[in-house]
Design an enzyme around this catalytic site. Sequence first.
Site, PDB file in Angstrom:
ATOM      1  N   TYR A 182       0.846  -1.198   0.000  1.00 46.97           N
ATOM      2  CA  TYR A 182       0.000   0.000   0.000  1.00 46.97           C
ATOM      3  C   TYR A 182       0.884   1.251   0.000  1.00 46.97           C
ATOM      4  O   TYR A 182       2.062   1.205   0.370  1.00 46.97           O
ATOM      5  CB  TYR A 182      -0.916  -0.031   1.228  1.00 46.97           C
ATOM      6  CG  TYR A 182      -1.859   1.133   1.329  1.00 46.97           C
ATOM      7  CD1 TYR A 182      -2.891   1.314   0.412  1.00 46.97           C
ATOM      8  CD2 TYR A 182      -1.723   2.074   2.352  1.00 46.97           C
ATOM      9  CE1 TYR A 182      -3.750   2.395   0.504  1.00 46.97           C
ATOM     10  CE2 TYR A 182      -2.585   3.159   2.451  1.00 46.97           C
ATOM     11  CZ  TYR A 182      -3.594   3.319   1.517  1.00 46.97           C
ATOM     12  OH  TYR A 182      -4.437   4.389   1.607  1.00 46.97           O
ATOM     13  N   THR A 184       1.549   3.731   1.763  1.00 49.68           N
ATOM     14  CA  THR A 184       2.309   4.194   2.936  1.00 49.68           C
ATOM     15  C   THR A 184       3.303   3.161   3.459  1.00 49.68           C
ATOM     16  O   THR A 184       4.024   3.435   4.419  1.00 49.68           O
ATOM     17  CB  THR A 184       1.352   4.545   4.089  1.00 49.68           C
ATOM     18  OG1 THR A 184       0.618   3.366   4.459  1.00 49.68           O
ATOM     19  CG2 THR A 184       0.385   5.650   3.692  1.00 49.68           C
ATOM     20  N   LYS A 185       3.345   1.975   2.857  1.00 49.76           N
ATOM     21  CA  LYS A 185       4.174   0.901   3.396  1.00 49.76           C
ATOM     22  C   LYS A 185       5.651   1.112   3.060  1.00 49.76           C
ATOM     23  O   LYS A 185       6.024   2.015   2.323  1.00 49.76           O
ATOM     24  CB  LYS A 185       3.690  -0.450   2.870  1.00 49.76           C
ATOM     25  CG  LYS A 185       2.298  -0.841   3.327  1.00 49.76           C
ATOM     26  CD  LYS A 185       2.188  -0.906   4.833  1.00 49.76           C
ATOM     27  CE  LYS A 185       0.958  -1.645   5.329  1.00 49.76           C
ATOM     28  NZ  LYS A 185      -0.318  -1.032   4.980  1.00 49.76           N
ATOM     29  N   THR A 186       6.496   0.235   3.605  1.00 50.78           N
ATOM     30  CA  THR A 186       7.942   0.409   3.465  1.00 50.78           C
ATOM     31  C   THR A 186       8.416   0.253   2.027  1.00 50.78           C
ATOM     32  O   THR A 186       9.444   0.808   1.657  1.00 50.78           O
ATOM     33  CB  THR A 186       8.691  -0.571   4.382  1.00 50.78           C
ATOM     34  OG1 THR A 186       8.200  -1.901   4.143  1.00 50.78           O
ATOM     35  CG2 THR A 186       8.489  -0.206   5.838  1.00 50.78           C
TER      36      THR A 186
END
Length: 383
Positions: A182, A184-186
């Site tokens: 997604y 916002t993920k790393t």
Amino acid sequence: MTEFIPFALPDIGEEEIAEVVDSLRSGWLTTGPKTKRFEQEFADFIGSGVEAIAVNSATSGLHLALEALGIGPGDEVITTVHTFTATAEVIRYLGANPVFVDIDLATMNIDVSKIEAAITPRTKAIIPVHFGGLACDMKSILTIAQKHQLKVVEDAAHAIPTTYQGKLIGSLDSDVTVYSFYATKTIATGEGGMLVTRNPEIAKRCRTMRLHGINRDAFDRYTSTKPSWYYEVIAPGFKYNMTDVAASLGIHQLKKVRILQQQRDAIANRYNIELASLPLHLPAPAPDGDIHSWHLYVIHLADSVQVNRNRFIEQLAAKGIGCSVHYIPLHLHPYWRETYNLRSEDFPQASYAYQRIVSLPIYTKMTEADQTHIIKIIKKTLT
């Protein structure tokens, strides 16, 4: 310093943009050669002989994993109450029931000491969630699973490139591990996820069910130089495939995953130093020799803090700082509370944490000046 510091931003470079443009020009927009490449490179990254199956979300991956493991009506799956609703909703998709367990307040991960008490004759699996990017106590969880003949599906939505006892999450002895990409993920593909497993039968089932239960790869059907239009539907599958456009982002995000983690680690370390003297409980670090992905940096306001959590977030927002809360525990949401008659007193640690936790901005595009401002305002608010 930016005028407003958002809670999170993806870090997309020219390499990702060029790869997306290449995909657009190639004519392959949906699942095709870029997706296959991303899958292979991801499997190589995790190692340990895993197969990787790209999907359009971690939610899809978790659903496919449980379906492939034969979870069905009346079965029970144990998981943490302190997670996003997707972890539990996929259990309900299959007519099974989640059984919720409280957290260890220090790590915010599932309290392993409470898992065995939650096991019944209907229990079929455990879904541990590596909260914020810190690995769960997987040795204990896998020991319990083996003892009771349960399957283990790791919710690793926050956990790339997290390690446990020196091994990457995804390379342990769990049945399946699922990641989120997604925005916002790393690592980010906008929407997307990856399922990894060493079990060829699980991998085969997940690939089939990922695209309508069709027993042939659509990419192969459309690229074959010989007539190959025939296929068979062997099960009522789903539409969970990743697009080549998304995979184009993932290919280059994966190449940078170590550097991105090191940048997040530096931000977390500075928070740890600068906030240490404040009336806060800081997030637990990874054990020595292991990697915390630092998808989230979650502080707990101490009991002595006069301002409540909601007001604290409002004060930071007024100073141009975006914060969040991870998570509103599932027992506080109407559906889960009412369906399973859940009470706050059944989950004292998660209930207590919810009243005190704040997720601070932690992302690689945040500047040193941005973090300085965040730290300054937190100090001013709490002293």
